[in-house]
Design a protein around this motif. Structure first.
Motif, mmCIF file in Angstrom:
data_model
loop_
_atom_site.group_PDB
_atom_site.id
_atom_site.type_symbol
_atom_site.label_atom_id
_atom_site.label_comp_id
_atom_site.label_asym_id
_atom_site.label_seq_id
_atom_site.Cartn_x
_atom_site.Cartn_y
_atom_site.Cartn_z
ATOM 1 N N ASN A 45 66.324 79.201 63.197
ATOM 2 C CA ASN A 45 65.138 80.064 63.168
ATOM 3 C C ASN A 45 63.992 79.469 62.371
ATOM 4 O O ASN A 45 62.841 79.472 62.823
ATOM 5 C CB ASN A 45 65.499 81.452 62.623
ATOM 6 N N GLU A 49 60.662 78.376 64.330
ATOM 7 C CA GLU A 49 59.417 79.108 64.074
ATOM 8 C C GLU A 49 58.324 78.163 63.598
ATOM 9 O O GLU A 49 57.158 78.299 63.993
ATOM 10 C CB GLU A 49 59.667 80.215 63.055
ATOM 11 N N ASP A 449 59.886 95.621 68.911
ATOM 12 C CA ASP A 449 60.938 94.963 69.699
ATOM 13 C C ASP A 449 60.870 95.278 71.182
ATOM 14 O O ASP A 449 61.829 95.014 71.926
ATOM 15 C CB ASP A 449 62.336 95.333 69.176
ATOM 16 N N ALA A 473 70.431 91.112 72.498
ATOM 17 C CA ALA A 473 69.650 90.264 71.586
ATOM 18 C C ALA A 473 68.722 91.085 70.697
ATOM 19 O O ALA A 473 68.004 90.521 69.867
ATOM 20 C CB ALA A 473 68.842 89.251 72.377
ATOM 21 N N GLU A 523 57.726 85.106 64.850
ATOM 22 C CA GLU A 523 59.168 85.351 64.815
ATOM 23 C C GLU A 523 59.629 86.012 66.109
ATOM 24 O O GLU A 523 60.654 85.639 66.694
ATOM 25 C CB GLU A 523 59.519 86.229 63.619
ATOM 26 N N GLY A 524 58.865 86.995 66.586
ATOM 27 C CA GLY A 524 59.232 87.672 67.824
ATOM 28 C C GLY A 524 59.186 86.743 69.014
ATOM 29 O O GLY A 524 60.070 86.785 69.891
ATOM 30 N N ASP A 527 62.204 84.555 68.978
ATOM 31 C CA ASP A 527 63.377 85.318 69.414
ATOM 32 C C ASP A 527 63.412 85.429 70.943
ATOM 33 O O ASP A 527 64.481 85.311 71.564
ATOM 34 C CB ASP A 527 63.353 86.714 68.801
ATOM 35 N N HIS A 530 64.484 82.061 72.325
ATOM 36 C CA HIS A 530 65.931 81.880 72.190
ATOM 37 C C HIS A 530 66.675 82.659 73.272
ATOM 38 O O HIS A 530 67.637 82.147 73.883
ATOM 39 C CB HIS A 530 66.388 82.348 70.807
#
Length: 662
Positions: A45, A49, A449, A473, A523-524, A527, A530
């Motif tokens: 991460n 990032e 999210d 996830a 960060e989002g 994610d 990923h």
């Protein structure tokens, strides 16, 4: 987005003849349980990032000029993709170009055309002598003007070249009824009457304190006012003292070609300094350009002001040249019995540049639109995914079969999905070999999210594969089965290829200069990337075929039978941002209503659902676009909306799409 002068339009068929899609692609060879293989993805991460942020900061830097096709920055963004694809060991996706011997990462294509001025000479003669103006420094020939050979033409100052303008009774006018410009060159100011601080007198500044011009400031209407009075030429001056960064720069001939249709008279854009030279020499009363600006600011009807102290000489020729841009693609080679099939990960790397190639939602033309979310965010995800998956494939067990993965950055998406349509029609392998296409467009603003996932209904069993994985996830999945929408996956769906589109939603900065990196949720986005890698690996190693399923209302059938509707064919602006593009429910959900638009003035509000158009059912966003394309400005339509449980019909007067030409 149709009706808001923003995002790209979309393909309504037309590509199926090039493909047919993998109707039933079956791999006989067994594979390892691909759920176990996802543990091979080298997720870190902190590292991911940092790298992702480097990508989006780079691509959204002003040095890349908003990545608009035809700009130097667009080519640099293409080179940036090629650099990383090479670095990850990807194979060039395309055959050698003419005169080359090696395969290439670049797929060139044309996206409209641009104007180039040649044989240009501009000067004016006065009692003070001859003054020559320097192209590119003092002036630009506007790309929609005509060839010219004017000798000693009279000049007339027309202020802001407005009539029946202003916020109240429209009493402001730069002209008197009897004014005639036959044989004369009109000299006008850019924008509209302004305060001493250089902001509009007719509209308050925006939330950041910047000038917030009204629709009257657009050049098209002002130019038409002069042409109706038979002007032989038009000189536009960047208004001195205006609180607008565009006064400090000259647009290029190429950039201005799309502002309006080609006109029959020559037109120039001058810097304030060049404008002062012209006015200072040509005004018989010795007034300065600022003096005349104040006259235009204050007087509601000042009429023409003859610039009798000088005459203009102008000679130029314009030619139209195709605008070239590039798709950029690299292949991560598969293995075993699945190697000749492909999973495609795509993201468009272009944006709207200075607001011309695709549309500035708030009409700030000439200002760099950095496109951090749209779509540096998706492009950054594309590059990071290529990095992670290339390292993952290097660790796959020897007995694992895997499909090849093609990573592609599309250009000219904002102009109407031109790059992705070109790729589908001219792809380097059989379209029947494409297992699925995964699209990243605007993944940078994850909130609570919530992740919109479109296309889950386009492949048999695709929803059952995709949605639970994304929910596991940690995403709150907004499942949208449809495969159409205003992004590149629609070109593949039209070719009967299963698609998935990941999207974190519209926002107020969309298609404005305010779509900047500081607003991204890094960060989002990582994610999401990923999760995309996880999904890609599952699809790439999945033994089962993936049968295409149509999500069009009224049945499937050949997508090529559907009419094509793109933004270029729509002459009106409705004024909403759809709340969804690919949902199951009939009609069009209104996500956002923009001020002073047809929809807002008719009383349509966020949360309404458009159900009927002149009594005809609206099936989805695509059918609504087709209705819009039938109309011209001034048409009145009866729109039936569902508000809660109440259905009501509202008359809507359709306005023209906003001027792209301030």
């Amino acid at each position: 987005v149709a009706g808001m002068g923003g995002h790209a339009g979309w393909e309504r068929g037309g590509a199926a003849s090039a493909a047919g899609g993998p109707q039933s692609v079956v791999a006989d060879a067994p594979t390892k349980a691909n759920a176990d293989l996802t543990s091979l993805i080298p997720v870190d991460n902190d590292r991911d990032e940092m790298i992702y942020e480097q990508h989006v900061v780079t691509l959204a830097n002003p040095f890349f000029e908003g990545r608009g096709p035809g700009t130097r920055g667009n080519r640099m963004a293409a080179d940036y993709l090629e650099y990383h694809f090479k670095n990850f060991g990807l194979r060039p996706a395309f055959a050698p170009e003419d005169g080359e011997v090696e395969s290439t990462f670049f797929q060139p294509f044309t996206a409209g055309s641009e104007s180039v001025a040649s044989e240009l000479e501009v000067s004016f003669k006065s009692a003070k002598g001859m003054v020559n103006l320097r192209p590119g420094t003092d002036l630009t020939v506007l790309g929609f003007s005509s060839d010219a050979d004017l000798q000693d033409a009279e000049m007339v100052f027309v202020g802001y070249a407005l009539e029946e303008a202003g916020p109240d009774d429209g009493s402001y006018s730069s002209f008197k009824e009897e004014d005639d410009l036959t044989g004369k060159v009109a000299v006008m100011l850019r924008f509209e009457p302004m305060t001493d601080e250089g902001k509009s007198r007719w509209r308050d500044a925006d939330s950041r304190g910047r000038s917030n011009w009204t629709g009257a400031s657009g050049l098209s209407g002002k130019i038409r006012n002069c042409l109706r009075r038979n002007a032989a030429g038009i000189v536009i001056i960047n208004t001195p003292g205006a609180d607008d960064a565009r006064t400090e720069k000259l647009e290029t001939t190429a950039a201005t070609a799309g502002w309006m249709r080609k006109q029959d008279v020559p037109m120039l854009l001058l810097t304030p300094e060049a404008g002062q030279k012209l006015i200072g020499a040509a005004d018989a009363q010795g007034r300065s350009l600022m003096d005349l600006r104040r006259v235009a600011d204050e007087q509601s009807e000042h009429g023409l002001i003859a610039l009798s102290g000088g005459t203009l000489r102008l000679s130029t020729k314009l030619e139209r040249k195709p605008r070239t841009t590039w798709n950029v693609a690299g292949v991560l080679a598969g293995r075993g019995d699945l190697a000749e099939q492909y999973v495609i990960i795509g993201a468009h790397y272009d944006h709207v540049g200075y607001g011309y190639t695709g549309g500035s939602r708030n009409n700030q033309l000439g200002v760099i639109h950095p496109g951090a979310d749209d779509n540096a965010s998706g492009t950054g995800g594309l590059i990071l995914a290529a990095d992670l998956l290339s390292r993952t494939y290097a660790k796959l067990p020897a007995d694992v079969s895997a499909r090849s993965v093609l990573f592609i950055g599309f250009s000219a998406e904002e102009m109407g999905l031109i790059g992705s349509r070109h790729f589908v029609r001219e792809n380097p392998f059989s379209a029947t070999a494409i297992y699925a296409m995964l699209n990243l467009d605007m993944i940078g603003r994850l909130r609570n999210d919530k992740l919109e996932v479109a296309g889950t209904g386009t492949g048999a069993g695709l929803r059952e594969l995709v949605v639970p994985q994304l929910e596991a996830a940690g995403f709150d999945v907004d499942n949208q089965p449809g495969g159409r929408g205003p992004s590149d996956h629609a070109s593949f769906y039209a070719a009967s290829i299963p698609v998935i589109h990941l999207f974190t939603g519209l926002h107020s900065e969309y298609h404005t200069p305010d779509d900047t990196v500081d607003l991204l949720n890094v960060e989002g986005a990582v994610d999401i990337t990923h999760a995309l890698c996880d999904l890609t690996l599952r699809l790439a190693t999945r033994a089962e075929g993936l049968e295409f399923t149509s999500t069009d209302r009224g049945g499937g059938g050949d997508q090529g039978d559907r009419a094509q509707t793109t933004m270029a064919s729509v002459k009106v602006r409705f004024g909403i941002g759809p709340g969804s593009y690919a949902e199951d429910e009939a009609g069009v959900l209104v996500g956002e209503v923009f001020p002073d638009t047809s929809a807002a003035l008719a009383g349509i509000v966020s949360g309404d659902r458009l159900m009927k158009w002149n009594g005809e059912e609206i099936a989805d966003v695509g059918s609504w676009m087709e209705q819009l394309a039938k109309h011209t400005p001034g048409d009145v339509v009866q729109v039936t909306v569902l508000r809660g449980e109440q259905e009501m019909t509202l008359p809507v007067t359709l306005k023209a799409r906003e001027q792209r030409d301030q």
